[in-house]
Motif scaffolding. Structure first.
Motif, short mmCIF file in Angstrom:
data_model
loop_
_atom_site.label_atom_id
_atom_site.label_comp_id
_atom_site.label_asym_id
_atom_site.label_seq_id
_atom_site.Cartn_x
_atom_site.Cartn_y
_atom_site.Cartn_z
N PHE A 69 39.09 36.88 42.15
CA PHE A 69 38.30 38.01 41.70
C PHE A 69 38.98 38.64 40.50
CE2 PHE A 69 37.29 37.38 46.12
CZ PHE A 69 35.91 37.51 46.15
N LEU A 70 38.28 38.69 39.38
CA LEU A 70 38.81 39.25 38.16
C LEU A 70 38.43 40.72 38.05
CD1 LEU A 70 37.85 36.39 35.70
CD2 LEU A 70 40.02 36.71 36.88
N GLU A 71 39.30 41.50 37.47
CA GLU A 71 38.98 42.90 37.18
C GLU A 71 37.99 42.93 36.02
OE1 GLU A 71 40.06 45.52 38.94
OE2 GLU A 71 41.13 44.12 40.25
N ASP A 72 37.25 44.01 35.89
CA ASP A 72 36.29 44.15 34.81
C ASP A 72 36.99 43.95 33.47
OD1 ASP A 72 33.84 44.64 33.62
OD2 ASP A 72 34.14 46.81 33.58
N GLY A 73 36.49 43.01 32.68
CA GLY A 73 37.05 42.74 31.37
C GLY A 73 38.19 41.73 31.37
N GLN A 74 38.71 41.39 32.54
CA GLN A 74 39.81 40.43 32.62
C GLN A 74 39.28 39.02 32.40
OE1 GLN A 74 41.76 40.46 36.43
NE2 GLN A 74 43.20 38.87 35.88
N ALA A 75 39.98 38.25 31.59
CA ALA A 75 39.59 36.87 31.31
C ALA A 75 40.43 35.92 32.14
CB ALA A 75 39.76 36.57 29.83
N SER A 76 39.82 34.81 32.51
CA SER A 76 40.56 33.78 33.23
C SER A 76 41.29 32.90 32.23
CB SER A 76 39.59 32.92 34.05
OG SER A 76 40.28 31.83 34.61
N THR A 77 42.56 32.66 32.49
CA THR A 77 43.33 31.78 31.62
C THR A 77 43.73 30.50 32.36
OG1 THR A 77 45.37 32.89 32.27
CG2 THR A 77 44.28 33.70 30.28
#
Length: 68
Positions: free
Chosen positions: A49-57
């Motif tokens: 689960f990503l935080e709002d605005g967080q991109a997956s790397t």
């Protein structure tokens, strides 16, 4: 993971999962402990689960886009 497997893993009823899924992009109101159980069950099988605005790397992933 199907609805039944998620319900079992989260220790909630299958109708709870169905109700969460049927609302699509609408706000779903539920008990905090129920949502935490579902979150934990999904995280346990590898959902990130990503935080709002967080991109997956870390490669391919899925993220929700907020509608204006």
């Amino acid at each position: 993971m199907d609805q039944k497997q998620l319900a079992d893993a989260a220790d909630v009823g299958i109708n709870t999962i169905r109700n969460f899924e049927k609302w699509n992009d609408q706000i779903v109101r539920g008990r905090l402990d129920t949502m935490n159980n579902i979150y934990a069950a999904l995280a346990k099988v590898g959902v990130v689960f990503l935080e709002d605005g967080q991109a997956s790397t870390d490669g391919i992933g899925v993220r929700m886009v907020r509608k204006p």
